[in-house]
Design a protein around this motif. Structure first.
Motif, PDB file in Angstrom:
ATOM      1  N   ASP A  38      -5.867  -5.088  -9.336  1.00  0.00           N
ATOM      2  CA  ASP A  38      -7.327  -5.137  -9.477  1.00  0.00           C
ATOM      3  C   ASP A  38      -7.988  -5.591  -8.176  1.00  0.00           C
ATOM      4  O   ASP A  38      -9.015  -5.041  -7.770  1.00  0.00           O
ATOM      5  CB  ASP A  38      -7.738  -6.074 -10.616  1.00  0.00           C
ATOM      6  N   ALA A  39      -7.398  -6.595  -7.534  1.00  0.00           N
ATOM      7  CA  ALA A  39      -7.948  -7.072  -6.269  1.00  0.00           C
ATOM      8  C   ALA A  39      -7.834  -5.990  -5.195  1.00  0.00           C
ATOM      9  O   ALA A  39      -8.781  -5.753  -4.441  1.00  0.00           O
ATOM     10  CB  ALA A  39      -7.220  -8.343  -5.824  1.00  0.00           C
ATOM     11  N   PHE A  40      -6.706  -5.295  -5.157  1.00  0.00           N
ATOM     12  CA  PHE A  40      -6.514  -4.220  -4.173  1.00  0.00           C
ATOM     13  C   PHE A  40      -7.484  -3.076  -4.437  1.00  0.00           C
ATOM     14  O   PHE A  40      -8.045  -2.504  -3.506  1.00  0.00           O
ATOM     15  CB  PHE A  40      -5.064  -3.722  -4.216  1.00  0.00           C
ATOM     16  N   ALA A  41      -7.717  -2.762  -5.703  1.00  0.00           N
ATOM     17  CA  ALA A  41      -8.645  -1.682  -6.065  1.00  0.00           C
ATOM     18  C   ALA A  41     -10.077  -2.005  -5.642  1.00  0.00           C
ATOM     19  O   ALA A  41     -10.880  -1.101  -5.427  1.00  0.00           O
ATOM     20  CB  ALA A  41      -8.594  -1.415  -7.570  1.00  0.00           C
ATOM     21  N   LYS A  95      -9.868 -13.377  -3.473  1.00  0.00           N
ATOM     22  CA  LYS A  95      -9.951 -12.850  -4.839  1.00  0.00           C
ATOM     23  C   LYS A  95      -8.809 -13.370  -5.701  1.00  0.00           C
ATOM     24  O   LYS A  95      -9.017 -13.788  -6.848  1.00  0.00           O
ATOM     25  CB  LYS A  95      -9.911 -11.318  -4.833  1.00  0.00           C
ATOM     26  N   LEU A  96      -7.603 -13.347  -5.161  1.00  0.00           N
ATOM     27  CA  LEU A  96      -6.444 -13.783  -5.938  1.00  0.00           C
ATOM     28  C   LEU A  96      -6.458 -15.288  -6.171  1.00  0.00           C
ATOM     29  O   LEU A  96      -6.067 -15.755  -7.234  1.00  0.00           O
ATOM     30  CB  LEU A  96      -5.153 -13.333  -5.264  1.00  0.00           C
ATOM     31  N   ALA A  97      -6.916 -16.046  -5.200  1.00  0.00           N
ATOM     32  CA  ALA A  97      -7.010 -17.495  -5.379  1.00  0.00           C
ATOM     33  C   ALA A  97      -8.006 -17.835  -6.482  1.00  0.00           C
ATOM     34  O   ALA A  97      -7.792 -18.763  -7.258  1.00  0.00           O
ATOM     35  CB  ALA A  97      -7.413 -18.168  -4.073  1.00  0.00           C
ATOM     36  N   LEU A 130     -10.954  -3.146  -2.832  1.00  0.00           N
ATOM     37  CA  LEU A 130     -11.133  -2.835  -1.412  1.00  0.00           C
ATOM     38  C   LEU A 130     -11.634  -1.403  -1.270  1.00  0.00           C
ATOM     39  O   LEU A 130     -11.408  -0.562  -2.144  1.00  0.00           O
ATOM     40  CB  LEU A 130      -9.802  -2.966  -0.667  1.00  0.00           C
ATOM     41  N   SER A 131     -12.270  -1.121  -0.155  1.00  0.00           N
ATOM     42  CA  SER A 131     -12.707   0.256   0.093  1.00  0.00           C
ATOM     43  C   SER A 131     -11.482   1.144   0.288  1.00  0.00           C
ATOM     44  O   SER A 131     -10.386   0.655   0.583  1.00  0.00           O
ATOM     45  CB  SER A 131     -13.596   0.321   1.342  1.00  0.00           C
ATOM     46  N   VAL A 132     -11.665   2.433   0.141  1.00  0.00           N
ATOM     47  CA  VAL A 132     -10.566   3.387   0.320  1.00  0.00           C
ATOM     48  C   VAL A 132     -10.006   3.267   1.738  1.00  0.00           C
ATOM     49  O   VAL A 132      -8.785   3.311   1.946  1.00  0.00           O
ATOM     50  CB  VAL A 132     -11.027   4.830   0.018  1.00  0.00           C
ATOM     51  N   GLN A 133     -10.875   3.074   2.712  1.00  0.00           N
ATOM     52  CA  GLN A 133     -10.423   2.944   4.094  1.00  0.00           C
ATOM     53  C   GLN A 133      -9.590   1.673   4.281  1.00  0.00           C
ATOM     54  O   GLN A 133      -8.552   1.689   4.935  1.00  0.00           O
ATOM     55  CB  GLN A 133     -11.600   2.941   5.053  1.00  0.00           C
ATOM     56  N   GLU A 134     -10.010   0.580   3.675  1.00  0.00           N
ATOM     57  CA  GLU A 134      -9.246  -0.665   3.759  1.00  0.00           C
ATOM     58  C   GLU A 134      -7.895  -0.521   3.065  1.00  0.00           C
ATOM     59  O   GLU A 134      -6.873  -0.986   3.582  1.00  0.00           O
ATOM     60  CB  GLU A 134     -10.043  -1.816   3.150  1.00  0.00           C
ATOM     61  N   GLN A 135      -7.884   0.136   1.911  1.00  0.00           N
ATOM     62  CA  GLN A 135      -6.619   0.399   1.230  1.00  0.00           C
ATOM     63  C   GLN A 135      -5.691   1.219   2.117  1.00  0.00           C
ATOM     64  O   GLN A 135      -4.500   0.919   2.241  1.00  0.00           O
ATOM     65  CB  GLN A 135      -6.861   1.135  -0.091  1.00  0.00           C
ATOM     66  N   SER A 136      -6.242   2.254   2.753  1.00  0.00           N
ATOM     67  CA  SER A 136      -5.437   3.116   3.623  1.00  0.00           C
ATOM     68  C   SER A 136      -4.829   2.318   4.773  1.00  0.00           C
ATOM     69  O   SER A 136      -3.655   2.481   5.095  1.00  0.00           O
ATOM     70  CB  SER A 136      -6.279   4.254   4.192  1.00  0.00           C
ATOM     71  N   ILE A 137      -5.625   1.459   5.379  1.00  0.00           N
ATOM     72  CA  ILE A 137      -5.132   0.660   6.497  1.00  0.00           C
ATOM     73  C   ILE A 137      -3.968  -0.217   6.050  1.00  0.00           C
ATOM     74  O   ILE A 137      -2.927  -0.280   6.720  1.00  0.00           O
ATOM     75  CB  ILE A 137      -6.268  -0.192   7.100  1.00  0.00           C
ATOM     76  N   LEU A 138      -4.099  -0.862   4.907  1.00  0.00           N
ATOM     77  CA  LEU A 138      -3.029  -1.732   4.423  1.00  0.00           C
ATOM     78  C   LEU A 138      -1.790  -0.933   4.029  1.00  0.00           C
ATOM     79  O   LEU A 138      -0.661  -1.351   4.317  1.00  0.00           O
ATOM     80  CB  LEU A 138      -3.530  -2.583   3.258  1.00  0.00           C
ATOM     81  N   ILE A 139      -1.980   0.193   3.379  1.00  0.00           N
ATOM     82  CA  ILE A 139      -0.838   1.029   2.985  1.00  0.00           C
ATOM     83  C   ILE A 139      -0.095   1.529   4.226  1.00  0.00           C
ATOM     84  O   ILE A 139       1.137   1.430   4.307  1.00  0.00           O
ATOM     85  CB  ILE A 139      -1.295   2.210   2.104  1.00  0.00           C
ATOM     86  N   ALA A 170      -7.212  -7.688   8.915  1.00  0.00           N
ATOM     87  CA  ALA A 170      -7.320  -9.140   8.742  1.00  0.00           C
ATOM     88  C   ALA A 170      -8.398  -9.487   7.716  1.00  0.00           C
ATOM     89  O   ALA A 170      -8.195 -10.352   6.847  1.00  0.00           O
ATOM     90  CB  ALA A 170      -7.618  -9.802  10.084  1.00  0.00           C
ATOM     91  N   LYS A 171      -9.538  -8.810   7.789  1.00  0.00           N
ATOM     92  CA  LYS A 171     -10.635  -9.039   6.845  1.00  0.00           C
ATOM     93  C   LYS A 171     -10.203  -8.684   5.419  1.00  0.00           C
ATOM     94  O   LYS A 171     -10.476  -9.419   4.469  1.00  0.00           O
ATOM     95  CB  LYS A 171     -11.849  -8.209   7.243  1.00  0.00           C
ATOM     96  N   SER A 172      -9.512  -7.573   5.271  1.00  0.00           N
ATOM     97  CA  SER A 172      -9.060  -7.119   3.946  1.00  0.00           C
ATOM     98  C   SER A 172      -8.056  -8.097   3.344  1.00  0.00           C
ATOM     99  O   SER A 172      -8.125  -8.410   2.153  1.00  0.00           O
ATOM    100  CB  SER A 172      -8.431  -5.729   4.038  1.00  0.00           C
ATOM    101  N   LEU A 173      -7.129  -8.576   4.147  1.00  0.00           N
ATOM    102  CA  LEU A 173      -6.140  -9.533   3.645  1.00  0.00           C
ATOM    103  C   LEU A 173      -6.796 -10.854   3.253  1.00  0.00           C
ATOM    104  O   LEU A 173      -6.438 -11.445   2.231  1.00  0.00           O
ATOM    105  CB  LEU A 173      -5.049  -9.761   4.692  1.00  0.00           C
ATOM    106  N   THR A 174      -7.765 -11.293   4.036  1.00  0.00           N
ATOM    107  CA  THR A 174      -8.505 -12.508   3.683  1.00  0.00           C
ATOM    108  C   THR A 174      -9.251 -12.311   2.372  1.00  0.00           C
ATOM    109  O   THR A 174      -9.242 -13.186   1.495  1.00  0.00           O
ATOM    110  CB  THR A 174      -9.487 -12.888   4.811  1.00  0.00           C
ATOM    111  N   GLU A 175      -9.874 -11.144   2.215  1.00  0.00           N
ATOM    112  CA  GLU A 175     -10.601 -10.833   0.983  1.00  0.00           C
ATOM    113  C   GLU A 175      -9.653 -10.832  -0.222  1.00  0.00           C
ATOM    114  O   GLU A 175      -9.984 -11.372  -1.285  1.00  0.00           O
ATOM    115  CB  GLU A 175     -11.268  -9.468   1.133  1.00  0.00           C
TER     116      GLU A 175
END
Length: 101
Positions: free
Chosen positions: A41-44, A92-94, A46-55, A83-88
């Protein structure tokens, strides 16, 4: 106290994994499978671009320059966005798991 070797412990139980028990996110033909619903849910979120970068970074282990080429960004922009996406995700998870899950 008895300690089991990891190969012995693995023989003591069976865990079934079904496709319906995981969430799949895709980018550029590669999939990221997440089994934890809260993480998915937290990963979802994120924007599609942020998801792509992490994947591309974590699944394919691509360097920022190659990720940037695939998503149309500079290497430094990919680094900042990752870095911003991982912090986000951490925030969210915390909030969802205040006691560490």
């Amino acid at each position: 106290m008895v300690f089991l070797r990891s190969d012995t412990a693995a023989k003591l139980c069976v865990v079934d994994h079904y496709p319906s028990d995981r969430f799949t996110f895709s980018s550029h033909g590669y999939d990221l499978h997440i089994e934890n619903e809260l993480v998915a849910d937290a990963f979802a979120g994120l924007s599609v671009q942020e998801q792509s970068i992490l994947i591309l970074h974590f699944v394919l282990d691509l360097p920022d320059q190659e990720v940037g080429r695939l998503v149309g960004m500079s290497r430094s922009a990919v680094q900042r966005r990752r870095a911003k996406s991982l912090t986000e995700l951490r925030i969210k998870l915390a909030a969802l798991m205040p006691n560490g899950g």
